[in-house]
Design a protein around this motif. Structure first.
Motif, mmCIF file in Angstrom:
data_model
loop_
_atom_site.group_PDB
_atom_site.id
_atom_site.type_symbol
_atom_site.label_atom_id
_atom_site.label_comp_id
_atom_site.label_asym_id
_atom_site.label_seq_id
_atom_site.Cartn_x
_atom_site.Cartn_y
_atom_site.Cartn_z
ATOM 1 N N ARG A 1 11.304 7.717 8.028
ATOM 2 C CA ARG A 1 9.972 7.271 7.632
ATOM 3 C C ARG A 1 9.489 7.952 6.356
ATOM 4 N NH1 ARG A 1 6.508 6.226 13.191
ATOM 5 N NH2 ARG A 1 8.017 4.783 14.121
ATOM 6 N N SER B 1 6.030 10.464 2.627
ATOM 7 C CA SER B 1 5.931 9.576 3.786
ATOM 8 C C SER B 1 5.751 8.111 3.389
ATOM 9 C CB SER B 1 4.750 10.004 4.668
ATOM 10 O OG SER B 1 4.546 9.075 5.715
ATOM 11 N N THR B 2 6.358 7.227 4.190
ATOM 12 C CA THR B 2 6.165 5.775 4.014
ATOM 13 C C THR B 2 5.155 5.216 5.017
ATOM 14 O OG1 THR B 2 7.957 5.239 5.563
ATOM 15 C CG2 THR B 2 8.549 5.489 3.233
ATOM 16 N N GLN B 3 4.627 6.056 5.874
ATOM 17 C CA GLN B 3 3.755 5.591 6.954
ATOM 18 C C GLN B 3 2.290 5.777 6.583
ATOM 19 O OE1 GLN B 3 5.361 4.070 9.755
ATOM 20 N NE2 GLN B 3 6.879 4.288 8.128
ATOM 21 N N TRP B 4 1.652 4.664 6.201
ATOM 22 C CA TRP B 4 0.241 4.712 5.797
ATOM 23 C C TRP B 4 -0.490 3.542 6.421
ATOM 24 C CZ3 TRP B 4 -1.617 8.903 3.478
ATOM 25 C CH2 TRP B 4 -0.666 9.786 2.947
ATOM 26 N N THR C 1 -5.327 4.272 3.744
ATOM 27 C CA THR C 1 -4.513 4.472 2.534
ATOM 28 C C THR C 1 -5.377 4.569 1.285
ATOM 29 O OG1 THR C 1 -2.744 3.185 3.563
ATOM 30 C CG2 THR C 1 -2.558 3.598 1.201
ATOM 31 N N TYR D 1 2.533 6.028 -3.128
ATOM 32 C CA TYR D 1 3.681 6.796 -3.626
ATOM 33 C C TYR D 1 3.596 6.966 -5.142
ATOM 34 C CZ TYR D 1 8.372 7.917 -5.213
ATOM 35 O OH TYR D 1 9.434 8.507 -5.849
ATOM 36 N N TYR E 1 10.386 8.319 1.916
ATOM 37 C CA TYR E 1 11.147 7.890 0.747
ATOM 38 C C TYR E 1 12.173 8.983 0.436
ATOM 39 C CZ TYR E 1 7.714 4.214 -0.241
ATOM 40 O OH TYR E 1 6.911 3.097 -0.171
ATOM 41 N N LYS F 1 0.818 -1.225 0.000
ATOM 42 C CA LYS F 1 0.000 0.000 0.000
ATOM 43 C C LYS F 1 0.848 1.268 0.000
ATOM 44 C CE LYS F 1 -2.551 -0.918 3.554
ATOM 45 N NZ LYS F 1 -3.588 -0.744 4.604
ATOM 46 N N ARG F 2 1.946 1.254 0.753
ATOM 47 C CA ARG F 2 2.747 2.470 0.835
ATOM 48 C C ARG F 2 3.372 2.834 -0.517
ATOM 49 N NH1 ARG F 2 7.572 1.107 4.932
ATOM 50 N NH2 ARG F 2 5.773 0.547 6.225
ATOM 51 N N ARG F 3 3.739 1.782 -1.285
ATOM 52 C CA ARG F 3 4.318 2.071 -2.605
ATOM 53 C C ARG F 3 3.223 2.423 -3.608
ATOM 54 N NH1 ARG F 3 9.531 3.642 -3.580
ATOM 55 N NH2 ARG F 3 9.564 3.989 -5.827
#
Length: 417
Positions: free
Chosen positions: A296, A315-318, A322, A245, A298, A240-242
C-alpha cells in the motif's frame, strides 16, 4: 441451421457453402453487395452508408469497412468478415472509440469523399439532412456509436464478449451471413443472431433499467480527478492518491522533511511513510520492508525517496480527507513556484499525432499520452512535438510559451495537417 427444399412429402437439405469455396472476395464482392443493400444487415433500423474504408484519423492505418449513420443520428461501425469473425469485436470497439468524437461537418466531408468515389455529384450535406429529415439548423450527431458485426460464423468467445458488452450498455449486433448454392445461384441466409429480433426490445429494456439503477445507486467513493500546477509544470487528470504524492514530492524537493509532512497530517502521521536505513533500490527496499508491508505504498524505483541516508515510500491509501491533507502540507511549502490544483474538467479538444494523443481540457490544461501511457511532465513532450511540427515555442515577444499555450498551438497544428 441448414436450409431445406420442401416437396409434397419430404425435405431435402441444401448444402451450406463458404464464401471462399464460392470464390467471393471480402471487399470486392461481399462488402460491395452489403454497401448497396445495407438494410439487409440492419433490420429494423433505417441506415445509410456514410463512407467506405473510412480511416480519416492521424497515426492509424486501420480502416472501417463501412461507416454508417442511422435514423437517430448515431454513427454505426460495420465490420465484415468473409468467414470466421474471431476477434472482430475488439477491432470494431477501437474503431467506435475513434469515431465517437466525429462532428457533423466531419461526417459531411466523409460522405463527400464516398460520393465522389462512387461517381456521384449529390450534395453530401443535403443527402444526410434528407436522411435524418432535418431541413435546416444545426445537426448534432449522437454520442452513442452502434456496432454491427457481419460474418458467416461467430466463435463462442466473441458471442460471450458481445453479450457482456451489451449488458454494459453498448449496442453491438451480430449478423450471420451464410451462402448456399442452388441451381448455380448463390443464396445468402442472413439472420441477426445477437440480439435475437424477437427478444431485442426486452433486452434493450433490461439494459436501460440496469443503467438507470446503476446511475441511481448511491456511492460514497469520490472518483474526482485533479489537475495539478507547480509553476510551469502541469500534471493532468490525477487521482487523489497521485495528486497528494506529487505535492509531497515537491515539498520534499523544497526541503521539508518526512517528519514535518507527517506532523501536518496528524491522523496519518504514523503511516504516511515507510522507511529503511540506507539508499536502497526498490527490490532491496522490498526485501527489507517485506513485500506485503509495501503493498500500500509507492515503492517503484522512480517513486521512492532518498533523504538523509534513509529510503522512504509514500502511502497510496487516502480517503475523504485527502484534500485537507494537501492543504495542510501546502501551508508548510517553502518558497517557490505556486502549487495549485483543481478538479479536472471535460476534454474540449483531442488530436492524435503519431504515437501521441494530446487533449485540451475546458480549463485550458493539456495532457499527453504516448501509446496510452500518460506523459509527465507534459512540457518537454510538447516541445518535442512542436519541433516535429516546425512550430516556434516562443510568442511574438520572444518569450517561451507556457504549457497551455504550447499545447494549444500543437493541437491547432495537428488539426491543420
Amino acid at each position: 441451421m441448414p436450409l431445406y427444399e420442401i416437396t409434397r412429402d419430404s425435405l431435402t437439405p441444401i448444402a451450406q457453402k463458404t464464401f471462399t469455396e464460392l470464390g467471393f472476395q471480402e471487399r470486392a464482392n461481399i462488402q460491395r453487395a452489403v454497401r448497396a443493400h445495407i438494410a439487409a444487415i440492419t433490420p429494423g433500423v433505417r441506415t445509410m452508408v456514410l463512407a467506405e474504408e473510412f480511416g480519416d484519423w492521424v497515426g492509424a492505418n486501420r480502416r472501417i469497412d463501412l461507416l454508417c449513420l442511422d435514423e437517430e443520428a448515431r454513427l454505426v461501425v460495420v465490420e465484415l468478415k468473409r468467414e470466421d469473425g474471431a476477434h472482430m469485436e475488439l477491432q470494431a470497439l477501437r474503431y467506435a472509440a475513434m469515431v465517437s468524437t466525429m462532428r457533423f461537418d466531419q461526417a459531411v466531408e466523409a460522405h463527400r469523399k464516398y460520393l465522389k468515389s462512387m461517381g456521384s455529384s449529390e450534395d453530401p450535406e443535403q443527402a444526410i439532412r434528407d436522411f435524418l429529415e432535418i431541413e435546416d439548423g444545426q445537426v448534432a450527431l449522437s454520442e452513442e456509436v452502434r456496432i454491427v458485426l457481419a460474418a458467416s460464423d461467430f466463435p463462442q468467445e466473441l458471442t460471450t464478449t458481445v453479450l457482456w458488452l451489451n449488458k454494459q450498455g453498448l449496442d453491438i449486433r451480430c449478423v450471420q451471413m451464410r451462402p448456399h448454392l442452388v441451381d448455380q445461384r448463390v443464396l445468402i441466409d442472413i439472420q441477426q443472431v445477437i440480439p435475437l429480433p424477437e427478444a431485442e426490445q426486452y433486452q434493450v429494456a433490461v439494459r436501460e433499467k440496469s443503467m438507470e439503477q446503476a446511475a441511481a445507486r448511491p456511492s460514497s467513493r469520490d472518483w474526482t480527478r485533479f489537475d495539478l500546477v507547480i509553476g510551469d509544470q502541469i500534471f493532468t487528470n490525477l487521482p487523489k492518491r497521485r495528486l497528494i504524492y506529487e505535492v509531497v514530492k515537491e515539498a520534499l524537493r523544497r526541503g521539508l522533511t518526512p517528519s514535518q509532512i507527517g506532523a501536518a497530517v496528524p491522523w496519518r502521521e504514523s503511516t504516511i511513510f515507510l522507511s529503511a536505513d540506507g539508499q536502497l533500490d526498490s527490490l532491496t527496499f522490498q526485501s527489507v520492508g517485506g513485500e506485503k508491508s509495501l503493498a500500500r505504498y509507492y515503492s517503484a524505483d522512480e517513486d521512492i525517496f532518498h533523504i538523509g541516508g534513509k529510503t522512504y515510500a509514500f502511502s497510496t491509501q487516502w480517503g475523504s480527507r485527502t484534500r485537507e491533507a494537501i492543504d495542510n502540507i501546502n501551508k508548510l511549502m517553502p518558497e517557490g513556484a505556486p502549487v495549485t490544483y483543481a478538479p479536472t474538467t471535460k476534454v474540449v479538444d483531442e488530436v492524435t499525432y503519431g504515437e501521441h494523443v494530446i487533449r485540451q481540457r475546458e480549463n485550458g490544461s493539456i495532457e499527453v499520452e504516448r501509446n496510452g501511457v500518460p506523459m509527465q511532465p507534459v512540457k518537454p513532450v510538447l516541445r518535442e512535438l512542436a519541433m516535429k511540427l516546425q512550430l516556434l515555442p516562443q510568442n511574438g515577444r520572444g518569450n517561451d510559451l507556457n504549457t497551455r499555450q504550447l499545447g494549444a498551438q500543437v493541437v491547432r497544428a495537428v488539426k491543420e495537417l
